[in-house]
Design a protein around this motif. Structure first.
Motif, mmCIF file in Angstrom:
data_model
loop_
_atom_site.group_PDB
_atom_site.id
_atom_site.type_symbol
_atom_site.label_atom_id
_atom_site.label_comp_id
_atom_site.label_asym_id
_atom_site.label_seq_id
_atom_site.Cartn_x
_atom_site.Cartn_y
_atom_site.Cartn_z
ATOM 1 N N ARG A 65 -17.660 26.261 39.100
ATOM 2 C CA ARG A 65 -17.167 24.886 38.996
ATOM 3 C C ARG A 65 -18.007 23.899 39.802
ATOM 4 N NH1 ARG A 65 -12.130 24.767 36.448
ATOM 5 N NH2 ARG A 65 -11.904 26.743 35.369
ATOM 6 N N ASP A 110 -1.435 22.207 34.300
ATOM 7 C CA ASP A 110 -2.350 21.262 33.658
ATOM 8 C C ASP A 110 -3.818 21.478 34.052
ATOM 9 O OD1 ASP A 110 -3.465 19.246 32.216
ATOM 10 O OD2 ASP A 110 -2.220 17.643 33.051
ATOM 11 N N SER A 167 -2.868 19.245 42.634
ATOM 12 C CA SER A 167 -3.925 18.230 42.713
ATOM 13 C C SER A 167 -4.396 17.976 44.148
ATOM 14 C CB SER A 167 -3.429 16.910 42.104
ATOM 15 O OG SER A 167 -2.325 16.407 42.826
ATOM 16 N N GLN A 168 -3.714 18.564 45.118
ATOM 17 C CA GLN A 168 -4.038 18.321 46.519
ATOM 18 C C GLN A 168 -4.922 19.416 47.120
ATOM 19 O OE1 GLN A 168 -3.030 15.441 47.926
ATOM 20 N NE2 GLN A 168 -2.005 14.902 46.000
ATOM 21 N N ARG A 185 -6.368 20.562 32.638
ATOM 22 C CA ARG A 185 -7.202 19.392 32.352
ATOM 23 C C ARG A 185 -7.371 18.513 33.586
ATOM 24 N NH1 ARG A 185 -3.664 16.974 27.663
ATOM 25 N NH2 ARG A 185 -2.156 17.489 29.310
ATOM 26 N N LYS A 186 -6.398 18.540 34.472
ATOM 27 C CA LYS A 186 -6.432 17.688 35.653
ATOM 28 C C LYS A 186 -6.702 18.464 36.936
ATOM 29 C CE LYS A 186 -3.157 14.310 33.753
ATOM 30 N NZ LYS A 186 -1.848 13.637 33.972
ATOM 31 N N ASN A 187 -6.350 19.743 36.959
ATOM 32 C CA ASN A 187 -6.449 20.527 38.179
ATOM 33 C C ASN A 187 -7.382 21.712 37.977
ATOM 34 O OD1 ASN A 187 -4.378 18.950 39.576
ATOM 35 N ND2 ASN A 187 -2.952 19.911 38.161
ATOM 36 N N ASN A 188 -7.955 22.172 39.064
ATOM 37 C CA ASN A 188 -8.930 23.259 39.020
ATOM 38 C C ASN A 188 -8.203 24.606 39.025
ATOM 39 O OD1 ASN A 188 -11.270 24.745 39.079
ATOM 40 N ND2 ASN A 188 -11.747 24.309 41.217
#
Length: 240
Positions: A42, A205, A178-179, A207-210
């Motif tokens: 990533r 999700d 997300s944090q 798409r938004k989070n790793n």
């Protein structure tokens, strides 16, 4: 940082550290997991990792503990485990520690995190337990505040591993994803249905989070599963 484990040690409780065998097959699997996490494609440094599961009883807390011990003992990484499962905390039991002070005291009462963090018998491995609270954990849980705490603690640690509640029963993992730098899910082989795991993944999700992937726990009984989670409910209670 405190070394406040005298009460637990006095009870003669066994720590998960005492069960850790560097030469065992399961530690080899954790070394492989750690290698893959450190060499993910990533292009992002991974210093904070959230570990969760779809449902209760899949062994996420045990995976947190053994991954942290592997990072400290085999890789020499200064590692912190944070118990962010405020509804039914487990990390303090695994490491035979008192439940408080911990994350709740830091979030709700302004406790200095450096004073709440405790050392373990493993050099370079520290723990921040969940702590105790008389009310509803939902009122205390603050994903953004935990995120800021993790960012601050990155200065002192090479790796921070957070044990969070399962995805489907509560919203905590979704809010906290997300944090952190990355998220991995623990899936208990032979019990977690595919549709359940897919539903949890969708909630997190990607798409938004790793979301890095899943850890298959208890596969062919080669991974440790020392604790019985059959009575793992989300009715909050305090102990320790």
């Amino acid at each position: 940082m405190r070394n406040n484990n005298k009460k637990a040690e006095a009870k003669g409780e066994t720590s998960v550290i005492d069960l850790f065998d560097l030469e065992s097959p399961y530690v080899t699997e954790y070394r492989r997991l750690l290698y893959r996490l450190q060499n993910s494609d990533r292009g992002k440094e991974l210093k904070s990792i959230l570990i969760t599961s779809a449902l209760t009883g899949e062994g996420k807390s045990t995976v947190c503990a053994f991954l942290a011990m592997t990072a400290s003992m085999k890789k020499g990484l200064k590692t912190l485990v944070i118990d962010a499962d405020l509804r039914l905390p487990t990390i303090h039991k695994l490491f035979a520690m008192n439940l408080h002070p911990g994350l709740i005291e830091v979030l709700a009462r302004g406790e200095d995190p450096k004073k709440a963090i405790r050392k373990t018998k493993v050099d370079g491995l520290d723990v921040l337990t969940a702590g105790t609270h008389g009310g509803n954990p939902t009122e205390v849980f603050d994903a953004e505040a935990i995120g800021r705490l993790v960012d601050d603690l990155k200065f002192y640690y090479d790796l921070i591993i957070l044990d969070c509640s399962p995805v489907l029963p509560v919203s905590d993992p979704m809010l906290l994803a997300s944090q952190v730098d990355a998220v991995i899910m623990v899936v208990k082989t032979g019990e977690t249905q595919k549709e359940v795991a897919q539903r949890a993944l969708a909630i997190l999700d990607p798409r938004k989070n790793n979301i890095l992937g899943a850890v298959l726990n208890n596969m062919n009984h080669t991974l440790p599963y020392y604790y019985n989670y059959d009575y793992y409910r989300y009715d909050y209670h305090q102990s320790g």
